[in-house]
Scaffold this active site. Sequence first.
Site, PDB file in Angstrom:
ATOM      1  N   CYS A  76       1.124  -1.102  -0.237  1.00  0.00           N
ATOM      2  CA  CYS A  76      -0.219   0.150   0.180  1.00  0.00           C
ATOM      3  C   CYS A  76       0.495   1.527  -0.541  1.00  0.00           C
ATOM      4  CB  CYS A  76      -0.649  -0.024   1.107  1.00  0.00           C
ATOM      5  SG  CYS A  76      -2.389   1.250   0.929  1.00  0.00           S
ATOM      6  N   HIS A 164      -2.256  -6.085  -9.906  1.00  0.00           N
ATOM      7  CA  HIS A 164      -2.831  -5.080 -10.417  1.00  0.00           C
ATOM      8  C   HIS A 164      -3.405  -5.854 -12.147  1.00  0.00           C
ATOM      9  CE1 HIS A 164      -2.933  -1.681  -7.586  1.00  0.00           C
ATOM     10  NE2 HIS A 164      -1.751  -2.948  -7.346  1.00  0.00           N
ATOM     11  N   GLU A 213     -10.166  -1.792  -5.243  1.00  0.00           N
ATOM     12  CA  GLU A 213      -8.951  -2.462  -4.616  1.00  0.00           C
ATOM     13  C   GLU A 213      -9.466  -3.804  -4.434  1.00  0.00           C
ATOM     14  OE1 GLU A 213      -6.387  -0.662  -2.114  1.00  0.00           O
ATOM     15  OE2 GLU A 213      -6.806   1.920  -2.874  1.00  0.00           O
ATOM     16  N   CYS A 222      -4.982   4.779  -4.173  1.00  0.00           N
ATOM     17  CA  CYS A 222      -4.427   4.081  -4.068  1.00  0.00           C
ATOM     18  C   CYS A 222      -2.858   4.402  -4.684  1.00  0.00           C
ATOM     19  CB  CYS A 222      -5.086   2.437  -5.288  1.00  0.00           C
ATOM     20  SG  CYS A 222      -4.473   0.924  -5.313  1.00  0.00           S
ATOM     21  N   GLY A 225      -1.236   0.768  -7.078  1.00  0.00           N
ATOM     22  CA  GLY A 225      -2.145   0.996  -8.754  1.00  0.00           C
ATOM     23  C   GLY A 225      -1.913   2.572  -9.210  1.00  0.00           C
TER      24      GLY A 225
END
Length: 282
Positions: A76, A164, A213, A222, A225
Amino acid sequence: MSRLPFLKMHGLGNDFVVLDARTTPLDLSLQRRRAIADRRLGVGCDQLIVLEAPTEDDADVFMRIFNPDGGEAGACGNATRCVASVVMDERKTDQVTVQTISGLLESQKTGMGSNGLPVISVDMGLARLDWREIPVREACDTNHMPVGLGPLQDPVGTNMGNPHATFFVDDLAEIPITELGPKLEHDRFFPERANIGVVQPLGEGRLRLRVWERGAGLTLACGSGACAAVVAASRRGLVDRKAEVIVDGGTLTMEWLRDGHVLMTGGIAVAFKGELDASLLA
């Protein structure tokens, strides 16, 4: 378990409850993690962050990440910046290394934001591009993966400590991400589920991004992301290796370095401090 102090922090609206277990371990069952993250019955957050003593000599802190469903996440980026800020302040330094289950993340203060808190750059590690590393169900070219739903087709696969799938569209506003995101997250093509990113290239090194997410749903920002977005856009020739990624909560500066690592720079904020009531920890 008695009352437990916490910090409520966020990076561009991607918000976290931060607990400190570096000196006293916490017994956080799945039920307790879900209760703390619940926005109606608990404090509420996109991720619950638990600080632990590092297990590697080169690290300053171990950061454990839990999604609102109670499951553990591997990365994260926005939380890493928040945690790095906390440890930098404690140690009166501009550089710290944050350990996660996915590896070591080097962080550096690069300036101060308008809120008086640090702007921090984090080396988010190597962007992994092989189909086995993402992972996906079958061998494929991860620059053009054979999975999609409705207007979301032909994504790029990237692993930034978590999987992802990044889809490119002409008009992000037309995409019902809250409808398509959970279905794609759970598509059987992704054996460990996936974060679903939707990107609209804006030109001049700018990308507009929204991410559904894995285990958390749609968030304001994110970090991993955004890493995946700049890598995917660069692989497709849509940007150079550096770009501004605009999320619902603000803007991140991203760079896919020549060594394959991804550098993320952005601000952080402290919303408030508090104590968890014993009823949340029962």
